[in-house]
Every structure is written in C-alpha cells, then in structure tokens.
Scaffold this active site. Structure first.
Site, PDB file in Angstrom:
ATOM      1  N   CYS A   1       0.809  -1.214   0.000  1.00  0.00           N
ATOM      2  CA  CYS A   1       0.000   0.000   0.000  1.00  0.00           C
ATOM      3  C   CYS A   1       0.847   1.270   0.000  1.00  0.00           C
ATOM      4  O   CYS A   1       1.861   1.342   0.691  1.00  0.00           O
ATOM      5  CB  CYS A   1      -0.939  -0.008   1.205  1.00  0.00           C
ATOM      6  SG  CYS A   1      -2.007  -1.461   1.228  1.00  0.00           S
TER       7      CYS A   1
ATOM      8  N   CYS B   1      -3.412  -0.755  -3.480  1.00  0.00           N
ATOM      9  CA  CYS B   1      -4.089  -0.252  -2.286  1.00  0.00           C
ATOM     10  C   CYS B   1      -3.472   1.062  -1.798  1.00  0.00           C
ATOM     11  O   CYS B   1      -2.303   1.341  -2.079  1.00  0.00           O
ATOM     12  CB  CYS B   1      -4.040  -1.302  -1.177  1.00  0.00           C
ATOM     13  SG  CYS B   1      -2.396  -1.967  -0.858  1.00  0.00           S
TER      14      CYS B   1
END
Ligand code: ZNA
Length: 245
Positions: free
Chosen positions: A69, A151
């Site tokens: 992420c 993400c």
C-alpha cells in the site's frame, strides 16, 4: 571479434532458463525450480498464437503479488524513467517489474512450438502479431494481478512526450485502471513526465477519460513533473518519498 560476437549473443539471449534462475534466485523466498516448471507449462508444446492469459494462472498463484500500500507504481510509455527511479528508491515505489515474476521476465521473449518440449527465444510472434502470444499474455495476466492488489495511494507515471498520455488501448487503461477498486485504493496520483519538447501535460483531454474510468470514491490528482526532478529523487535518498515532487 568472433569471441566478442558470440559473447554478445550469449549474454543477450543466453538460454532463458539460466536468466530465469539467476534473476529468480535474488528473491530468496521462492522455489525457482517450481516456478520455472509452472512457467514452461504455460506455453511449451503450444501454438505460440494460442496461449491465453489464463495459461499463467498457476504460475501467478505460486508467486502471488503482495499488496504494498502507498508504494505501488504503474506506468505507460515511461518505462525507462520509472525503472531508473524505482531501482534507487525501493523505499518509495514498487512497479510490477520490481516483483519476483516481473523482474524475472522483464525484457525477455519466449515461446513454444507445437510438438516440441523446448523454449524458443527467437522466431516468436511480435507483440501485435497475435493477441494470445506467450509474452503478451504473461504481461496482461500479471498486470491484472498486480492491479488487483493495489491499495492506498497509487502512483502512475504517464508521458508528456506523446499525443495521448492516457490511451484506451494501453495496458494501463484497459487492464490496470479498471481493476482499481475504491474499497482498496484511496487515491490515484498521476505524474506526467515532462521531458524537453513535451507536447502534453496534466491538462490533456485524455486525462478526463482517466478520471471518468476511475471507480467512484477514488480521488484523482495529476502533477506535471520534469524528468530531471524525477532523476533527482532517485539520486538523493535523503529526499522523503512524499517530497519527490
Ligand atoms: N515489463 C513489461 O514488458 C510490461 C509491463 C509489458 C506490458 C505491460 N506491463 C505492465 S502494464 C507495466 O507494469 C505497466 O504498469 C503497464 C504498462 O503497459 P502500457 O500502458 O501498455 O504501457 P506501454 O509503455 O505501452 O507498454 C509497456 C511495455 O509493454 C513496453 O515497454 C513493451 O515491453 C511492451 N509493449 C507494449 N506494446 C508493445 C510492446 N512491445 C512491443 N510492441 C508493442 N506494440
């Protein structure tokens, strides 16, 4: 001279198996022999125009892309600039080509032949010669899988040196963007790479299509950044990731 020539050939397209293993072994956590076997199964003994994306499912399942992420970097027509940066700033950005499978197969060509157990690196179909060729299907399947796990804040480097920075026929537009889901991806930060003689920037109309193709809930931003600024970020590890541009 003859030695030089044969050496060039050997290094350039020395059997793909040894390139696969030497690149793979840099990633400790995987069984390279098992991955090679699954890789071969995707295309060996097949017509090189009949290798669908699904042929690589077992390979990708054995070395899945893990979500990273806020570091995941996508690109279109900016390969050299992007990898020049990510080679030096792994602390900030990860591209598909920095992952195990992406790095093992980057810049390689391979195919099989019906009735043969071998892997060939010459005489394989060109990228656009047929859609279901072994190389194109691998990149299509792996870019889909990489985008599936995107993400947080995601970055995409697009080129200001071409007519249409966001082109619907690119892998980025057709495969990656449609897989960014608002449940996982908070924001898409587009970096427009501005080289000397740039002809487009963040105001380009094609970027409206990009905004419109994003899943509702994903925020969009775009910033024009000179190529030299990107190189500076690569050259100076003391620059914080968030301060690169
Ligand atoms: N590493 C790769 O070779 C590769 C990576 C190939 C295809 C896709 N990807 C993924 S998708 C990459 O990680 C990026 O996030 C995405 C870029 O795909 P794109 O938007 O289609 O960008 P591009 O610059 O047009 O193509 C990327 C690469 O694909 C090129 O550097 C070539 O290796 C290959 N390629 C694409 N179109 C052709 C081609 N090679 C030969 N002829 C083509 N017409």
């Amino acid at each position: 001279l003859i030695l030089g020539l044969s050496l060039g050939l050997t290094v350039g397209r020395r059997n793909i198996r040894s390139t696969f293993f030497s690149r793979c072994e840099k990633f400790k956590e995987h069984d390279c022999k098992k991955l090679w076997d699954l890789f071969e199964k995707a295309y060996v003994n097949k017509d090189p125009c009949k290798v669908p994306v699904e042929a690589y499912n077992p390979l990708i399942a054995a070395a899945p892309f893990k979500p990273q992420c806020n570091k995941m970097m996508f690109w279109s027509k900016t390969k050299d600039v992007v990898h020049g940066l990510t080679a030096k700033r792994k602390d900030c950005f990860v591209t598909l080509e920095d992952t195990l499978l992406g790095s093992v197969l980057d810049d390689l060509t391979w195919c099989g032949k019906e009735g043969s157990k071998d892997t060939f690196t010459a005489g394989c179909p060109e990228w656009s010669e047929c859609v279901n060729n072994p190389v194109r299907s691998f990149w299509n399947r792996s870019s889909a899988a990489f985008a599936d796990v995107a993400c947080g804040d995601v970055t995409a480097m697009l080129s200001g040196s071409i007519d249409t920075p966001f082109n619907s026929t690119s892998n980025f537009a057709s495969i990656e963007v449609p897989r960014f889901k608002a449940s996982r991806v908070k924001k898409l930060n587009v970096v427009m790479v501005i080289q000397k003689n740039a002809i487009s920037n963040c105001n380009h109309p094609s970027l409206k299509n990009l905004r419109q193709s994003l899943d509702t809930g994903i925020t969009y931003s775009c910033k024009d950044v000179s190529e030299s600024r990107i190189q500076e970020c690569g050259a100076k590890p003391e620059i914080a990731c968030g301060a690169c541009w």
